[in-house]
Design an enzyme around this catalytic site. Structure first.
Site, PDB file in Angstrom:
ATOM      1  N   CYS A   2      45.980   5.332  74.892  1.00  0.00           N
ATOM      2  CA  CYS A   2      45.309   4.348  74.043  1.00  0.00           C
ATOM      3  C   CYS A   2      44.014   3.906  74.716  1.00  0.00           C
ATOM      4  O   CYS A   2      43.769   4.205  75.878  1.00  0.00           O
ATOM      5  CB  CYS A   2      46.213   3.138  73.867  1.00  0.00           C
ATOM      6  SG  CYS A   2      47.861   3.590  73.351  1.00  0.00           S
ATOM      7  N   ARG A  28      40.558   8.164  72.064  1.00  0.00           N
ATOM      8  CA  ARG A  28      41.764   8.071  72.895  1.00  0.00           C
ATOM      9  C   ARG A  28      43.032   7.893  72.065  1.00  0.00           C
ATOM     10  O   ARG A  28      44.144   7.964  72.595  1.00  0.00           O
ATOM     11  CB  ARG A  28      41.636   6.900  73.873  1.00  0.00           C
ATOM     12  CG  ARG A  28      40.464   7.017  74.814  1.00  0.00           C
ATOM     13  CD  ARG A  28      40.398   5.821  75.728  1.00  0.00           C
ATOM     14  NE  ARG A  28      41.495   5.807  76.660  1.00  0.00           N
ATOM     15  CZ  ARG A  28      41.505   6.404  77.842  1.00  0.00           C
ATOM     16  NH1 ARG A  28      40.453   7.075  78.243  1.00  0.00           N
ATOM     17  NH2 ARG A  28      42.548   6.340  78.625  1.00  0.00           N
ATOM     18  N   TRP A  75      47.504   5.387  70.401  1.00  0.00           N
ATOM     19  CA  TRP A  75      48.155   6.684  70.215  1.00  0.00           C
ATOM     20  C   TRP A  75      49.629   6.414  70.475  1.00  0.00           C
ATOM     21  O   TRP A  75      50.021   6.086  71.591  1.00  0.00           O
ATOM     22  CB  TRP A  75      47.605   7.710  71.205  1.00  0.00           C
ATOM     23  CG  TRP A  75      48.058   9.108  70.942  1.00  0.00           C
ATOM     24  CD1 TRP A  75      47.503  10.003  70.088  1.00  0.00           C
ATOM     25  CD2 TRP A  75      49.158   9.792  71.575  1.00  0.00           C
ATOM     26  NE1 TRP A  75      48.187  11.195  70.121  1.00  0.00           N
ATOM     27  CE2 TRP A  75      49.213  11.098  71.024  1.00  0.00           C
ATOM     28  CE3 TRP A  75      50.108   9.438  72.525  1.00  0.00           C
ATOM     29  CZ2 TRP A  75      50.167  12.025  71.407  1.00  0.00           C
ATOM     30  CZ3 TRP A  75      51.063  10.375  72.911  1.00  0.00           C
ATOM     31  CH2 TRP A  75      51.072  11.655  72.351  1.00  0.00           C
ATOM     32  N   ASN A  99      47.592   0.095  77.624  1.00  0.00           N
ATOM     33  CA  ASN A  99      47.566   1.554  77.582  1.00  0.00           C
ATOM     34  C   ASN A  99      48.521   2.045  78.651  1.00  0.00           C
ATOM     35  O   ASN A  99      48.354   1.692  79.817  1.00  0.00           O
ATOM     36  CB  ASN A  99      46.133   2.048  77.871  1.00  0.00           C
ATOM     37  CG  ASN A  99      46.081   3.526  78.192  1.00  0.00           C
ATOM     38  OD1 ASN A  99      46.879   4.307  77.691  1.00  0.00           O
ATOM     39  ND2 ASN A  99      45.135   3.930  79.036  1.00  0.00           N
ATOM     40  N   GLY A 100      49.526   2.833  78.267  1.00  0.00           N
ATOM     41  CA  GLY A 100      50.456   3.347  79.277  1.00  0.00           C
ATOM     42  C   GLY A 100      51.888   3.125  78.854  1.00  0.00           C
ATOM     43  O   GLY A 100      52.179   2.946  77.667  1.00  0.00           O
ATOM     44  N   GLU A 481      41.104  30.578  73.971  1.00  0.00           N
ATOM     45  CA  GLU A 481      40.327  29.367  73.688  1.00  0.00           C
ATOM     46  C   GLU A 481      39.825  29.358  72.236  1.00  0.00           C
ATOM     47  O   GLU A 481      39.860  28.318  71.570  1.00  0.00           O
ATOM     48  CB  GLU A 481      39.165  29.263  74.692  1.00  0.00           C
ATOM     49  CG  GLU A 481      38.225  28.093  74.507  1.00  0.00           C
ATOM     50  CD  GLU A 481      38.889  26.708  74.601  1.00  0.00           C
ATOM     51  OE1 GLU A 481      40.059  26.600  74.980  1.00  0.00           O
ATOM     52  OE2 GLU A 481      38.200  25.727  74.243  1.00  0.00           O
ATOM     53  N   LYS A 485      40.879  26.459  69.550  1.00  0.00           N
ATOM     54  CA  LYS A 485      39.901  25.659  68.782  1.00  0.00           C
ATOM     55  C   LYS A 485      40.250  25.690  67.308  1.00  0.00           C
ATOM     56  O   LYS A 485      40.249  24.664  66.642  1.00  0.00           O
ATOM     57  CB  LYS A 485      38.467  26.192  68.964  1.00  0.00           C
ATOM     58  CG  LYS A 485      37.807  25.951  70.277  1.00  0.00           C
ATOM     59  CD  LYS A 485      37.450  24.517  70.586  1.00  0.00           C
ATOM     60  CE  LYS A 485      38.565  23.774  71.234  1.00  0.00           C
ATOM     61  NZ  LYS A 485      38.750  23.767  72.642  1.00  0.00           N
ATOM     62  N   GLU A 488      43.627  23.702  66.481  1.00  0.00           N
ATOM     63  CA  GLU A 488      43.685  22.245  66.625  1.00  0.00           C
ATOM     64  C   GLU A 488      42.847  21.504  65.596  1.00  0.00           C
ATOM     65  O   GLU A 488      43.197  20.395  65.213  1.00  0.00           O
ATOM     66  CB  GLU A 488      43.404  21.768  68.055  1.00  0.00           C
ATOM     67  CG  GLU A 488      42.026  21.961  68.580  1.00  0.00           C
ATOM     68  CD  GLU A 488      41.887  21.460  70.024  1.00  0.00           C
ATOM     69  OE1 GLU A 488      42.632  20.568  70.448  1.00  0.00           O
ATOM     70  OE2 GLU A 488      40.997  21.971  70.716  1.00  0.00           O
ATOM     71  N   HIS A 504      52.041  45.718  72.190  1.00  0.00           N
ATOM     72  CA  HIS A 504      53.366  45.333  72.688  1.00  0.00           C
ATOM     73  C   HIS A 504      54.032  44.274  71.807  1.00  0.00           C
ATOM     74  O   HIS A 504      54.940  43.596  72.263  1.00  0.00           O
ATOM     75  CB  HIS A 504      53.253  44.824  74.126  1.00  0.00           C
ATOM     76  CG  HIS A 504      52.730  45.860  75.064  1.00  0.00           C
ATOM     77  ND1 HIS A 504      53.469  46.949  75.456  1.00  0.00           N
ATOM     78  CD2 HIS A 504      51.512  45.999  75.635  1.00  0.00           C
ATOM     79  CE1 HIS A 504      52.736  47.709  76.262  1.00  0.00           C
ATOM     80  NE2 HIS A 504      51.536  47.148  76.380  1.00  0.00           N
ATOM     81  N   LYS A 605      42.404  12.636  72.693  1.00  0.00           N
ATOM     82  CA  LYS A 605      41.499  13.274  73.647  1.00  0.00           C
ATOM     83  C   LYS A 605      42.090  13.286  75.050  1.00  0.00           C
ATOM     84  O   LYS A 605      41.923  14.231  75.797  1.00  0.00           O
ATOM     85  CB  LYS A 605      40.173  12.501  73.634  1.00  0.00           C
ATOM     86  CG  LYS A 605      39.091  13.075  74.519  1.00  0.00           C
ATOM     87  CD  LYS A 605      38.542  14.333  73.947  1.00  0.00           C
ATOM     88  CE  LYS A 605      37.536  15.007  74.850  1.00  0.00           C
ATOM     89  NZ  LYS A 605      37.379  16.427  74.476  1.00  0.00           N
TER      90      LYS A 605
HETATM   91  O1  M6R Z   1      41.106  16.263  79.988  1.00  0.00           O
HETATM   92  P1  M6R Z   1      41.754  17.601  80.245  1.00  0.00           P
HETATM   93  O2  M6R Z   1      40.774  18.690  80.422  1.00  0.00           O
HETATM   94  O3  M6R Z   1      42.740  17.541  81.366  1.00  0.00           O
HETATM   95  O4  M6R Z   1      42.584  17.897  78.924  1.00  0.00           O
HETATM   96  C1  M6R Z   1      43.422  19.006  78.831  1.00  0.00           C
HETATM   97  C2  M6R Z   1      43.813  19.291  77.406  1.00  0.00           C
HETATM   98  O5  M6R Z   1      44.530  18.206  76.883  1.00  0.00           O
HETATM   99  C3  M6R Z   1      42.603  19.555  76.521  1.00  0.00           C
HETATM  100  O6  M6R Z   1      41.835  20.605  77.013  1.00  0.00           O
HETATM  101  C4  M6R Z   1      43.043  19.887  75.080  1.00  0.00           C
HETATM  102  O7  M6R Z   1      43.712  21.118  75.067  1.00  0.00           O
HETATM  103  C5  M6R Z   1      41.838  19.902  74.139  1.00  0.00           C
HETATM  104  N1  M6R Z   1      42.152  19.206  72.938  1.00  0.00           N
HETATM  105  C6  M6R Z   1      41.392  21.256  73.763  1.00  0.00           C
HETATM  106  O8  M6R Z   1      40.333  21.249  72.881  1.00  0.00           O
END
Ligand code: M6R
Length: 610
Positions: A2, A28, A75, A99-100, A481, A485, A488, A504, A605
């Protein structure tokens, strides 16, 4: 995950500061939000389920006046995303944002219930409000009651609290969750992260675990949990406030994709000599690498993909063996680590719980530690022996873009650095490698010109339900990657594979309903092998989007449905270019589908839960 925020002062409208700051913390978490402002000695609390815009509408009707307040964007962890679980939580005249996780909340809740406190939410946070209220009833003043409550709480948290009984201070603390306080003129702030306070001031203090900050209009005092004064350094932030704005772009993600040439220049700035081929890192002591025999990179998500490419770079330039571990798995498999191991934690936020815990595990087992992160003084940065900041500027879009390419550049420079240190590359070679790196921003500028073409391509492909991404060699993690993208932000199922793995298993999926993105820049061995995969896909009627730097090659004529032409570039920097059109493809497919690009469902994030 959060975001929390606090303001005290008479220089601006409290509610405006809270709403603007929260909009910059919304990345966040965005399940619900809320604020509490003390007006005429009484807290007024506003909460709403869903995005901040909903809260805004509520507040606009009865905007509270007052010179101090706290805010929260959530969150959900304990309790679903609902209005009753939104923060702030109140007890009597005490309002709390958090937060936590309060790990011992059940014990505390039972104790408080016995004393007659009623609970209105399913959160762990509500115990904090009741606890402070209860301790003030016992005769403690606000400051002592807050400290006594913080002492009783176990877990990881950043907390801000205000009280109607003493409406001239905001009190905050942190343990394992980030929190900064910031100094203005006759006004002071606290926030989970720097972007929230950037429009207002630049002098910040990064609180340390166990610190308690007492913010009054004209002072910030910091104590330990027992009330003893502690001194913390004030640091001036040089981020431009504009860097956390959309600047005319429809989404942060698009802005951040287009920022990559600049961000990469900032990652490289001041870290190399073109004459000597040397690389420098300001926060890394060369002794860190003494006797290092192997490297273990620890990361999650996009940072994990960057680490897979970093492995290629370091093994090629420095001839040091690199293993890459998914951070959430590392701790649970008795990893073999010794004092000759260097653990590199890679994390945009520097806060990801899995990566942070994995780093500590490696440390405990005797490894030396280094981090690659974007966030100054973040937990992971502070827990490491050395740190390479990527200097990408704030990344707000949940889908990581510029953080990824700047991590790759950081790895590339680290590989040159280690290559020279271990005498595996010559001065001449490292000069050439630096030259290659310097060409990246320009190559990305060229690649970004594909935007319109990729937008058209997205219009043709956004209705497909599945995608397969295939790459080889240093570009095989780009398949992972690219697929991440897409899934998500567009919620389309996508898989990334090393192209050689196709036969395979995944080949069984291929038919005319399966678009396959083949990532094949350059003309080396990886490219030649991918041509074989192309034939296999064609024979099964798969739809091919072919990413290449040689669109006129006879082998692909008539064999592919769409070509994405990227500029030719040295092999070792090619992933930094190849990912750009795939970021654009995911973005445009998502906008065609009308999904929420910057705040996709279920994601946040910063992932501070394991
Ligand atoms: O802040 P970080 O790089 O440690 O975050 C890791 C992942 O949570 C982050 O890369 C996540 O997969 C992204 N949403 C990807 O776009």
């Amino acid at each position: 995950m959060c975001g929390i925020l606090g303001y005290i002062g008479d220089q601006r409208k409290t509610v405006d500061v809270l709403m603007k700051g929260l909009s910059r913390l919304e990345y966040r978490g965005y399940d619900s939000s809320g604020i509490a402002v003390i007006e005429d000695g009484k807290s007024r609390v506003f909460k709403s389920k869903g995005k901040l815009s909903k809260l805004k509408t509520k507040i606009n009707k009865h905007s509270p006046k007052g010179t101090l307040g706290i805010g929260h964007t959530r969150w959900a962890t304990h309790g679903d995303a609902s209005q009753k679980n939104a923060h702030p939580h109140i007890s009597g005249g005490t309002s709390v944002v958090h937060n936590g996780i309060v790990e011992n909340y059940l014990d505390l809740k039972n104790e408080l219930k016995k004393k007659g406190y009623k609970f209105y939410s399913d959160t762990d946070t509500e115990v904090i409000a009741h606890l402070i209220e209860d301790l003030s009833e016992d005769g403690l003043d606000f400051e002592d009651a807050a400290r006594a409550a913080f002492k009783k709480i176990e877990g990881s948290f950043a907390i801000a609290v205000i009280s109607d009984k003493e409406p001239d201070k905001v009190i905050a603390t942190r343990r394992f969750s980030p929190l900064i306080v910031a100094k203005g003129d006759n006004e002071n702030y606290l926030a989970s992260d720097v972007p929230a306070i950037l429009p207002f001031c630049k002098d910040v203090i990064y609180l340390e675990d166990g610190d308690v900050a007492i913010l009054e209009k004209d002072s910030i005092r910091i104590t330990d949990i027992d009330g003893n004064k502690v001194k913390r350094k004030v640091q001036s932030i040089n981020w431009d406030p504009i860097s956390a704005e959309k600047c005319g772009y429809r989404h942060y993600m698009m802005k951040e994709i287009f920022e990559q040439p600049r961000a990469i220049l900032d990652t490289m700035r001041g870290r190399f000599s073109e004459e000597t081929g040397e690389v420098f890192f300001e926060d890394v002591d060369p002794s860190l690498f003494k006797n290092v025999k192997r490297i273990v990179a620890l990361a999650c998500g996009t940072s994990y993909h960057a680490s897979l490419i970093g492995k290629y770079m370091i093994e090629k330039f420095a001839k040091i063996s690199v293993e890459v571990d998914i951070a959430s798995e590392f701790r649970y498999r008795k990893p073999i680590i010794d004092k000759n191991t260097l653990a590199i934690a890679v994390s945009q936020s520097g806060e990801t719980a899995d990566t942070s815990e994995a780093l500590l595990e490696a440390k405990e087992r005797g490894a030396k530690t280094l981090s690659i992160t974007n966030v100054m003084m973040s937990k992971i940065a502070r827990d490491s022996d050395g740190v390479i900041y990527t200097h990408a500027g704030p990344e707000i879009g949940v889908a990581s873009t510029k953080a990824f390419t700047t991590q790759l550049v950081a790895f590339y420079f680290l590989a040159i650095y280690l290559g020279r240190l271990k005498k595996q590359i010559t001065k001449k070679e490292s000069i050439q490698m630096i030259k290659d790196a310097l060409s990246i921003p320009q190559l990305i500028e060229i690649t970004l010109k594909l935007d319109n073409q990729i937008k058209d391509l997205a219009k043709e492909f956004f209705t497909y339900r599945n995608f397969l991404y295939l790459g080889r060699g240093i570009n095989h993690p780009i398949a992972f990657e690219g697929a991440l993208k897409l899934k998500e932000i567009s919620y389309i199922h996508a898989e990334g594979y090393a192209a050689g793995e196709m036969k395979h298993g995944p080949i069984a999926l291929i038919d005319e309903n399966m678009p396959i993105v083949l990532i094949a820049p350059g003309d080396g061995i990886a490219y030649k092998k991918i041509l074989g995969n192309l034939q296999e896909v064609r024979a099964r009627k798969g739809k091919v989007i072919f990413l290449t730097s040689d669109p006129h090659a006879p082998e692909i004529q008539g064999n592919v449905d769409k070509i994405i032409e990227v500029p030719d570039c040295p092999y070792m920097v090619s992933p930094i270019i190849s990912i750009v059109p795939l970021q654009l493809l995911a973005y445009h497919i998502a906008t065609c589908k009308g999904t929420d690009v910057d705040q996709p469902r279920n994601l946040a994030k910063v992932v501070t839960v394991e």
